[in-house]
Design a protein around this motif. Structure first.
Motif, PDB file in Angstrom:
ATOM      1  N   ALA A 198       0.837  -1.206   0.000  1.00 21.43           N
ATOM      2  CA  ALA A 198       0.000   0.000   0.000  1.00 21.43           C
ATOM      3  C   ALA A 198       0.869   1.251   0.000  1.00 21.43           C
ATOM      4  O   ALA A 198       0.589   2.221  -0.723  1.00 21.43           O
ATOM      5  CB  ALA A 198      -0.920  -0.018   1.215  1.00 21.43           C
ATOM      6  N   PHE A 199       1.954   1.227   0.788  1.00 23.12           N
ATOM      7  CA  PHE A 199       2.831   2.396   0.872  1.00 23.12           C
ATOM      8  C   PHE A 199       3.411   2.731  -0.511  1.00 23.12           C
ATOM      9  O   PHE A 199       3.384   3.890  -0.956  1.00 23.12           O
ATOM     10  CB  PHE A 199       3.957   2.123   1.888  1.00 23.12           C
ATOM     11  CG  PHE A 199       5.109   3.059   1.750  1.00 23.12           C
ATOM     12  CD1 PHE A 199       4.997   4.375   2.166  1.00 23.12           C
ATOM     13  CD2 PHE A 199       6.300   2.639   1.164  1.00 23.12           C
ATOM     14  CE1 PHE A 199       6.057   5.261   2.005  1.00 23.12           C
ATOM     15  CE2 PHE A 199       7.361   3.515   0.999  1.00 23.12           C
ATOM     16  CZ  PHE A 199       7.241   4.830   1.424  1.00 23.12           C
ATOM     17  N   VAL A 200       3.923   1.720  -1.204  1.00 26.40           N
ATOM     18  CA  VAL A 200       4.544   1.972  -2.518  1.00 26.40           C
ATOM     19  C   VAL A 200       3.487   2.490  -3.498  1.00 26.40           C
ATOM     20  O   VAL A 200       3.745   3.408  -4.291  1.00 26.40           O
ATOM     21  CB  VAL A 200       5.239   0.690  -3.052  1.00 26.40           C
ATOM     22  CG1 VAL A 200       5.726   0.887  -4.484  1.00 26.40           C
ATOM     23  CG2 VAL A 200       6.399   0.304  -2.149  1.00 26.40           C
ATOM     24  N   MET A 201       2.291   1.934  -3.386  1.00 23.98           N
ATOM     25  CA  MET A 201       1.236   2.376  -4.318  1.00 23.98           C
ATOM     26  C   MET A 201       0.858   3.836  -4.062  1.00 23.98           C
ATOM     27  O   MET A 201       0.699   4.612  -5.005  1.00 23.98           O
ATOM     28  CB  MET A 201       0.006   1.503  -4.157  1.00 23.98           C
ATOM     29  CG  MET A 201       0.294   0.124  -4.638  1.00 23.98           C
ATOM     30  SD  MET A 201      -1.136  -0.517  -5.412  1.00 23.98           S
ATOM     31  CE  MET A 201      -0.492  -2.020  -6.029  1.00 23.98           C
ATOM     32  N   ILE A 202       0.725   4.172  -2.782  1.00 24.78           N
ATOM     33  CA  ILE A 202       0.344   5.559  -2.464  1.00 24.78           C
ATOM     34  C   ILE A 202       1.439   6.517  -2.943  1.00 24.78           C
ATOM     35  O   ILE A 202       1.175   7.562  -3.530  1.00 24.78           O
ATOM     36  CB  ILE A 202       0.078   5.714  -0.950  1.00 24.78           C
ATOM     37  CG1 ILE A 202      -1.180   4.920  -0.591  1.00 24.78           C
ATOM     38  CG2 ILE A 202      -0.092   7.181  -0.549  1.00 24.78           C
ATOM     39  CD1 ILE A 202      -1.433   4.744   0.884  1.00 24.78           C
ATOM     40  N   PHE A 203       2.686   6.110  -2.734  1.00 27.85           N
ATOM     41  CA  PHE A 203       3.802   6.957  -3.174  1.00 27.85           C
ATOM     42  C   PHE A 203       3.705   7.202  -4.689  1.00 27.85           C
ATOM     43  O   PHE A 203       3.803   8.335  -5.159  1.00 27.85           O
ATOM     44  CB  PHE A 203       5.139   6.289  -2.819  1.00 27.85           C
ATOM     45  CG  PHE A 203       6.318   7.024  -3.380  1.00 27.85           C
ATOM     46  CD1 PHE A 203       6.781   8.172  -2.764  1.00 27.85           C
ATOM     47  CD2 PHE A 203       6.933   6.590  -4.550  1.00 27.85           C
ATOM     48  CE1 PHE A 203       7.851   8.891  -3.298  1.00 27.85           C
ATOM     49  CE2 PHE A 203       7.997   7.291  -5.088  1.00 27.85           C
ATOM     50  CZ  PHE A 203       8.464   8.433  -4.464  1.00 27.85           C
ATOM     51  N   ASN A 204       3.480   6.134  -5.450  1.00 27.84           N
ATOM     52  CA  ASN A 204       3.440   6.301  -6.909  1.00 27.84           C
ATOM     53  C   ASN A 204       2.188   7.045  -7.377  1.00 27.84           C
ATOM     54  O   ASN A 204       2.233   7.755  -8.382  1.00 27.84           O
ATOM     55  CB  ASN A 204       3.585   4.951  -7.617  1.00 27.84           C
ATOM     56  CG  ASN A 204       5.045   4.536  -7.651  1.00 27.84           C
ATOM     57  OD1 ASN A 204       5.927   5.336  -7.956  1.00 27.84           O
ATOM     58  ND2 ASN A 204       5.321   3.291  -7.295  1.00 27.84           N
ATOM     59  N   PHE A 205       1.090   6.892  -6.625  1.00 28.10           N
ATOM     60  CA  PHE A 205      -0.101   7.708  -6.930  1.00 28.10           C
ATOM     61  C   PHE A 205       0.254   9.187  -6.787  1.00 28.10           C
ATOM     62  O   PHE A 205      -0.096  10.015  -7.611  1.00 28.10           O
ATOM     63  CB  PHE A 205      -1.241   7.399  -5.958  1.00 28.10           C
ATOM     64  CG  PHE A 205      -2.146   6.288  -6.420  1.00 28.10           C
ATOM     65  CD1 PHE A 205      -2.736   6.327  -7.679  1.00 28.10           C
ATOM     66  CD2 PHE A 205      -2.423   5.212  -5.599  1.00 28.10           C
ATOM     67  CE1 PHE A 205      -3.575   5.309  -8.114  1.00 28.10           C
ATOM     68  CE2 PHE A 205      -3.264   4.180  -6.027  1.00 28.10           C
ATOM     69  CZ  PHE A 205      -3.829   4.234  -7.279  1.00 28.10           C
ATOM     70  N   PHE A 206       0.962   9.464  -5.692  1.00 28.03           N
ATOM     71  CA  PHE A 206       1.329  10.854  -5.416  1.00 28.03           C
ATOM     72  C   PHE A 206       2.242  11.400  -6.528  1.00 28.03           C
ATOM     73  O   PHE A 206       2.015  12.482  -7.062  1.00 28.03           O
ATOM     74  CB  PHE A 206       2.009  10.937  -4.041  1.00 28.03           C
ATOM     75  CG  PHE A 206       2.558  12.289  -3.752  1.00 28.03           C
ATOM     76  CD1 PHE A 206       1.702  13.339  -3.448  1.00 28.03           C
ATOM     77  CD2 PHE A 206       3.927  12.526  -3.815  1.00 28.03           C
ATOM     78  CE1 PHE A 206       2.208  14.616  -3.208  1.00 28.03           C
ATOM     79  CE2 PHE A 206       4.439  13.796  -3.575  1.00 28.03           C
ATOM     80  CZ  PHE A 206       3.573  14.842  -3.275  1.00 28.03           C
ATOM     81  N   VAL A 207       3.273  10.621  -6.882  1.00 26.80           N
ATOM     82  CA  VAL A 207       4.189  11.077  -7.941  1.00 26.80           C
ATOM     83  C   VAL A 207       3.405  11.293  -9.237  1.00 26.80           C
ATOM     84  O   VAL A 207       3.622  12.283  -9.954  1.00 26.80           O
ATOM     85  CB  VAL A 207       5.329  10.047  -8.169  1.00 26.80           C
ATOM     86  CG1 VAL A 207       6.203  10.452  -9.345  1.00 26.80           C
ATOM     87  CG2 VAL A 207       6.179   9.897  -6.917  1.00 26.80           C
ATOM     88  N   THR A 208       2.465  10.388  -9.508  1.00 25.64           N
ATOM     89  CA  THR A 208       1.689  10.531 -10.742  1.00 25.64           C
ATOM     90  C   THR A 208       0.819  11.786 -10.699  1.00 25.64           C
ATOM     91  O   THR A 208       0.706  12.513 -11.700  1.00 25.64           O
ATOM     92  CB  THR A 208       0.813   9.272 -10.964  1.00 25.64           C
ATOM     93  OG1 THR A 208       1.685   8.152 -11.002  1.00 25.64           O
ATOM     94  CG2 THR A 208       0.016   9.335 -12.244  1.00 25.64           C
ATOM     95  N   SER A 209       0.233  12.072  -9.517  1.00 28.74           N
ATOM     96  CA  SER A 209      -0.610  13.273  -9.450  1.00 28.74           C
ATOM     97  C   SER A 209       0.236  14.524  -9.730  1.00 28.74           C
ATOM     98  O   SER A 209      -0.187  15.422 -10.451  1.00 28.74           O
ATOM     99  CB  SER A 209      -1.318  13.373  -8.092  1.00 28.74           C
ATOM    100  OG  SER A 209      -0.372  13.671  -7.094  1.00 28.74           O
ATOM    101  N   GLN A 210       1.453  14.540  -9.181  1.00 27.31           N
ATOM    102  CA  GLN A 210       2.330  15.688  -9.425  1.00 27.31           C
ATOM    103  C   GLN A 210       2.750  15.745 -10.900  1.00 27.31           C
ATOM    104  O   GLN A 210       2.859  16.809 -11.494  1.00 27.31           O
ATOM    105  CB  GLN A 210       3.595  15.595  -8.546  1.00 27.31           C
ATOM    106  CG  GLN A 210       3.315  15.659  -7.060  1.00 27.31           C
ATOM    107  CD  GLN A 210       2.524  16.906  -6.686  1.00 27.31           C
ATOM    108  OE1 GLN A 210       2.929  18.025  -6.960  1.00 27.31           O
ATOM    109  NE2 GLN A 210       1.353  16.708  -6.095  1.00 27.31           N
ATOM    110  N   SER A 211       2.988  14.574 -11.470  1.00 28.79           N
ATOM    111  CA  SER A 211       3.412  14.528 -12.879  1.00 28.79           C
ATOM    112  C   SER A 211       2.301  15.061 -13.778  1.00 28.79           C
ATOM    113  O   SER A 211       2.555  15.801 -14.740  1.00 28.79           O
ATOM    114  CB  SER A 211       3.716  13.100 -13.310  1.00 28.79           C
ATOM    115  OG  SER A 211       4.601  12.505 -12.408  1.00 28.79           O
ATOM    116  N   LEU A 212       1.038  14.698 -13.426  1.00 26.70           N
ATOM    117  CA  LEU A 212      -0.081  15.148 -14.243  1.00 26.70           C
ATOM    118  C   LEU A 212      -0.159  16.673 -14.266  1.00 26.70           C
ATOM    119  O   LEU A 212      -0.366  17.283 -15.313  1.00 26.70           O
ATOM    120  CB  LEU A 212      -1.386  14.558 -13.696  1.00 26.70           C
ATOM    121  CG  LEU A 212      -1.636  13.098 -14.082  1.00 26.70           C
ATOM    122  CD1 LEU A 212      -2.767  12.505 -13.252  1.00 26.70           C
ATOM    123  CD2 LEU A 212      -1.956  12.975 -15.567  1.00 26.70           C
TER     124      LEU A 212
END
Ligand code: PFF
Length: 527
Positions: A493-507
């Motif tokens: 879950a931690f890794v997924m949340i981290f990558n969600f966050f990076v993706t939101s910033q990338s968007l």
């Protein structure tokens, strides 16, 4: 559009993709899964999965990867968004990035075992008499924290650390100088050594003199569709066997995790991706079914007996470490070959594990505009936490197996489904096939259009639903009753949340860049 890297040569791309595919999955995981699900009977869902899932998804991943790569995107979130125009799909892509990161966290530990075995052979510290004890000491399977009893001086931990640093060194050097160059050396070396060991196993006869432990019995265990206590019908009616076969095809071909689409995104516009993907897939199957399938399971049966599989299949990665030292003990220059095999297994694992890091690095670079140094450092911290976690909770290899089960079986399955839908339904089968065949020397058989649009997604849905209905409830029990399983899920879950966050910033950044570019184009047009 961003500045992009390309493979040095098309052959380099094929080697790198084959390098990503051929790894511990071929030599350790495949024999383990085959033995677990009834030997020869497993080959039926396995071969079906290769033709109906493996090849179609390999073609889909290469196509969407190159398509988005020439438009400046290398990471799964960027690639999915580039094709679908949807923010939601970018988030789906971030799950792919999480999967490769999570798999790296346990894969690097097993890579460390390979290096340690190689080292022990080199120093003459490997004897056949106690292979299961040696494995227990190296893996720490008897209790949690076993590898940490002498602080950081444990040989397994040191080897894992060496592997970890080596992977990051190669990734830091980049696609051509790191990944491509390393694969050029490691892949041919691995092939030669595997063939030598295969010949040795097939010419062993019945070295222990025990009934039922000959080469033929070993081959029979691997290839006979019916096993004692497990008929063909029993295996084929078990949805878990079908999901495991599909999971093995995806894991082994590195599919469903955005790894191949990231690699394909470094291809040039007219590179032959249809033939490249076919070559890499066939090369991988040759190593898996022929070289590993005819070596590891027969070797285990010859020396440890078929009952070994019933008693020791707690982790699918452990068979090779228990079985092969016996083979080397009986070979002339066995110490040397033992060293060579485990060292080359380490190299094969490395060509795979670097490919697990590249999707995350690509996202950090293109989404957050981090430098190579910073993105390598961020990936380093996240994966190091996971590697230490798996190396600590080694009792029955629960942490390793939990990560492997959820990432390499279940989530991989879902993400492969997303990719085939992106290809067949969003990019569209007509446009997708046209893209796939551009620059290709082969023509994909016409019926694959139908397969890729309907059969592959349907196959995935049916097997998944059957599994979820029949087996998922069992897993809730396992989760509720085991703290290590819960912690492993928390890390996922931690890794997924981290990558969600990076993706939101990338968007946010991609949308801003596009607005600026659009504004610039309008201004240029007005002038
Ligand atoms: N295909 C690799 C193997 O068979 O060992 C494992 C792997 C590589 C999994 C790359 C995931 C990945 F992204």
């Amino acid at each position: 559009m961003q500045k992009k890297e390309n493979w040095g040569t098309p052959f380099g791309a094929i080697l790198a993709v084959t390098g990503s595919a051929v790894g511990l999955g071929n030599y350790l995981r495949f024999p383990g899964q085959a033995a677990l699900y009834g030997g020869g009977a497993f080959m039926i869902p396995y071969i079906t999965a290769f033709f109906l899932l493996g090849l179609p998804i390999a073609w889909a991943e290469w196509t969407i990867g190159r398509y988005a790569g020439i438009r400046g995107y290398n990471s799964a979130p960027g690639i999915f968004r580039c094709i679908t125009g949807s923010r939601k799909m970018a988030y789906a892509g971030s799950i792919c990035v999480s999967l490769t990161t999570l798999i790296f966290a346990y894969y690097v530990l097993v890579e460390g075992w390979c290096l340690l075995y190689a080292f022990r052979y080199l120093c003459g510290r490997m004897s056949a008499a106690d292979t299961t004890q040696t494995f227990a000491a190296v893996s720490g399977v008897q209790t949690d924290g076993a590898l940490f009893q002498n602080g950081l001086l444990n040989p397994t931990l040191l080897c894992m650390l060496v592997c970890f640093v080596f992977n990051f060194f190669l990734i830091y050097r980049g696609v051509v100088k790191g990944i491509e160059k390393f694969c050029f050396i490691a892949m041919p070396a691995l092939l030669i050594c595997s063939v030598i060991i295969l010949i040795r196993v097939l010419t062993l006869g019945n070295p222990t003199g025990t009934e039922g432990q000959s080469v033929l019995n070993g081959l029979g265990y691997m290839w006979n569709p019916s096993q004692p206590g497990k008929t063909l019908i029993q295996t084929l009616s078990n949805p878990q066997a079908w999901i495991a076969a599909a999971g093995q095809i995806f894991f082994s071909l590195s599919l469903g995790m955005g790894c191949i689409c990231t690699y394909a995104s470094y291809s040039k516009r007219n590179d032959d991706i249809a033939l490249s993907s076919l070559t890499a897939a066939v090369g991988n199957e040759f190593c898996e079914v022929v070289l590993a399938g005819l070596t590891i399971v027969p070797a285990a049966v010859i020396f440890l007996g078929a009952s070994f599989f019933q008693e020791n299949l707690n982790s699918s990665f452990s068979i090779g470490f228990n079985a092969l030292p016996n083979v080397f003990a009986l070979m002339p220059f066995g110490q040397f070959f033992g060293f060579l095999f485990f060292f080359l297994l380490f190299l094969a694992a490395t060509t795979s594990s670097i490919s697990m890091l590249q999707p995350g690095i690509a996202l950090l670079e293109e989404g957050l505009k981090l430098s190579r140094k910073s993105s390598t450092a961020v990936m380093g911290v996240i994966t190091f936490a996971g590697a230490v976690f798996t190396a600590y909770f080694t009792h029955n290899l629960t942490a390793l197996d939990t990560l492997d089960f959820w990432c390499a079986n279940i989530l991989i399955f879902l993400m492969a489904g997303v990719q085939i839908v992106v290809f067949g339904w969003i990019l569209g089968i007509g446009k997708g096939m046209e893209e796939l065949e551009r620059g290709a020397q082969i023509k994909i058989p016409a019926f694959y259009r139908f397969v890729m649009k309907y059969i592959t997604p349907l196959y995935l849905i049916i097997v998944f639903l059957a599994w979820a209905y029949l087996k998922l409830p069992d897993y809730f029990g396992i989760i509720a009753g085991n703290a290590v399983v819960q912690m492993s899920l928390a890390y996922i879950a931690f890794v997924m949340i981290f990558n969600f966050f990076v993706t939101s910033q990338s968007l946010v950044r991609w949308e801003k860049d596009e607005k600026l570019e659009h504004g610039q184009n309008v201004a240029d047009g007005e002038l």
